[in-house]
Design a protein around this motif. Structure first.
Motif, PDB file in Angstrom:
ATOM      1  N   VAL A 178      12.663  32.088 -22.438  1.00 37.99           N
ATOM      2  CA  VAL A 178      13.783  31.001 -22.945  1.00 37.99           C
ATOM      3  C   VAL A 178      14.246  31.529 -24.278  1.00 37.99           C
ATOM      4  O   VAL A 178      13.415  32.267 -25.054  1.00 37.99           O
ATOM      5  CB  VAL A 178      12.809  29.878 -23.330  1.00 37.99           C
ATOM      6  CG1 VAL A 178      13.708  28.704 -24.014  1.00 37.99           C
ATOM      7  CG2 VAL A 178      12.355  29.186 -21.972  1.00 37.99           C
ATOM      8  N   GLU A 179      15.577  31.372 -24.420  1.00 40.44           N
ATOM      9  CA  GLU A 179      16.358  31.870 -25.763  1.00 40.44           C
ATOM     10  C   GLU A 179      16.610  30.543 -26.667  1.00 40.44           C
ATOM     11  O   GLU A 179      17.153  29.796 -26.101  1.00 40.44           O
ATOM     12  CB  GLU A 179      17.477  32.557 -25.552  1.00 40.44           C
ATOM     13  CG  GLU A 179      18.162  33.043 -26.630  1.00 40.44           C
ATOM     14  CD  GLU A 179      17.418  34.083 -27.331  1.00 40.44           C
ATOM     15  OE1 GLU A 179      16.757  34.965 -26.965  1.00 40.44           O
ATOM     16  OE2 GLU A 179      17.695  33.926 -28.728  1.00 40.44           O
ATOM     17  N   LEU A 180      16.070  30.568 -28.008  1.00 46.01           N
ATOM     18  CA  LEU A 180      16.103  29.566 -28.807  1.00 46.01           C
ATOM     19  C   LEU A 180      17.351  30.222 -29.850  1.00 46.01           C
ATOM     20  O   LEU A 180      16.908  30.929 -30.858  1.00 46.01           O
ATOM     21  CB  LEU A 180      14.870  28.968 -29.498  1.00 46.01           C
ATOM     22  CG  LEU A 180      13.844  28.619 -28.418  1.00 46.01           C
ATOM     23  CD1 LEU A 180      12.694  28.259 -29.327  1.00 46.01           C
ATOM     24  CD2 LEU A 180      14.252  27.397 -27.555  1.00 46.01           C
ATOM     25  N   PRO A 181      18.640  29.763 -29.842  1.00 46.69           N
ATOM     26  CA  PRO A 181      19.677  30.436 -30.252  1.00 46.69           C
ATOM     27  C   PRO A 181      19.516  30.223 -31.711  1.00 46.69           C
ATOM     28  O   PRO A 181      19.110  29.152 -32.349  1.00 46.69           O
ATOM     29  CB  PRO A 181      20.810  29.825 -29.650  1.00 46.69           C
ATOM     30  CG  PRO A 181      20.429  28.416 -29.073  1.00 46.69           C
ATOM     31  CD  PRO A 181      19.082  28.530 -28.872  1.00 46.69           C
ATOM     32  N   VAL A 182      20.000  31.214 -32.518  1.00 46.04           N
ATOM     33  CA  VAL A 182      20.110  31.190 -33.984  1.00 46.04           C
ATOM     34  C   VAL A 182      21.532  31.534 -34.528  1.00 46.04           C
ATOM     35  O   VAL A 182      22.242  31.566 -33.469  1.00 46.04           O
ATOM     36  CB  VAL A 182      19.265  32.282 -34.502  1.00 46.04           C
ATOM     37  CG1 VAL A 182      17.683  32.124 -34.171  1.00 46.04           C
ATOM     38  CG2 VAL A 182      19.502  33.788 -33.986  1.00 46.04           C
ATOM     39  N   SER A 183      21.878  31.629 -35.806  1.00 42.71           N
ATOM     40  CA  SER A 183      23.170  31.746 -36.258  1.00 42.71           C
ATOM     41  C   SER A 183      22.821  32.234 -37.620  1.00 42.71           C
ATOM     42  O   SER A 183      22.142  31.728 -38.473  1.00 42.71           O
ATOM     43  CB  SER A 183      24.001  30.670 -36.240  1.00 42.71           C
ATOM     44  OG  SER A 183      25.387  30.758 -36.639  1.00 42.71           O
TER      45      SER A 183
END
Ligand code: ZN
Length: 276
Positions: A178-183
């Motif tokens: 699972v990818e938990l998106p960042v910015s």
């Protein structure tokens, strides 16, 4: 996610001295900037305790080995500790074996202070290689939080992408990671940290009120337009731990606590995503 209630993942990258060593800056000046991260940890843990918030701390193995008591305090407070390299090494400078070795060593350091194997990862500086997903799956990781393809929506990280400049980009197959998106827009480091290098200056030093207004607007957009969304915020103890920024963080958290959302660890969110 199982319901329409939105989530904030509050994350702290406890880089401490490793961040500076990874840049080849081992003299007392930069090292002391890293040391401040450990100095600020108690005030961060106190704020989270007072607000009843559980967070995720991405901690390099080098930080765990240098500050075992501080890292044990994070785990004892019920927060999640997850992988963040051994000495904050950019993974693109390593081959696959080196990337795996750094992660294995980091995992051993974390197990020593927490008694459990970390289930998540954030690559140092959000650097990534074609091997990263498979290395993490080999380690038994359930999630990563380093990529930026979405903003409020977890997704499955891919393997086997092909970047061909003569044709369309070819997307590989989704994996179970699972990818938990960042910015960077939701990261305290570029907003606040002043850094002078040989080739560039990172000005930072922004007023916290403006930065946290942006963060809160991103949260409010999620609440209005992406029900059930997940907003991942990234902080660094050596950055956010300064007095005026801590006051900004306090006000931001209090504003979030008045909204219909939950604070959850990355591991909890990743597991709920997989279950759904
Ligand atoms: Zn970091």
């Amino acid at each position: 996610m199982p319901d329409d209630r939105s989530t904030i993942c509050l994350t702290f990258d406890f880089d401490a001295i490793s961040l500076w060593l990874a840049r080849g800056m081992a003299s007392p000046g930069p090292v002391s900037r890293g040391e401040f991260g450990a100095h600020a940890m108690p005030r961060i843990l106190k704020l989270l305790r007072e607000r009843g918030i559980t967070a995720t701390f991405f901690v390099p193995g080098h930080t765990v080995d240098t500050y075992p008591a501080e890292c044990a305090a994070i785990a004892e407070a019920g927060h999640e500790i997850a992988l963040h390299g051994y000495v904050h090494e950019p993974v693109s400078k390593l081959d696959r074996a080196g990337e795996l070795a750094a992660a294995v060593r980091a995992r051993e350091s974390i197990v020593k202070v927490t008694g459990y194997e970390p289930v998540g990862n954030r690559t140092p500086s959000w650097d990534f290689t074609p091997s990263t997903v498979d290395v993490l799956l080999e380690l038994g990781c359930e999630y990563d939080s380093s990529l930026m393809a979405t903003d409020y929506t977890p997704y499955y990280a891919r393997r086997g992408d092909v970047a061909d400049p003569d044709g369309p980009y070819r997307f590989g197959e989704p994996t179970t990671l699972v990818e938990l998106p960042v910015s960077w827009t939701l990261d305290d480091y570029p907003q606040f940290e002043y850094l002078r290098m040989d080739t560039a200056v990172l000005p930072g030093l922004r007023e916290p009120a403006g930065v946290f207004r942006n963060f809160l607007d991103d949260v409010d957009y999620m609440l209005r337009d992406v029900p059930g969304g997940v907003c991942v915020l990234t902080f660094h103890p050596q950055v956010i731990g300064r007095g005026h920024r801590m006051l900004g963080l306090e006000r931001f958290l209090d504003a979030c606590l008045q909204r219909p959302l939950d604070f959850r660890t990355c591991a909890d969110v990743a597991r709920a995503f997989r279950a759904a």
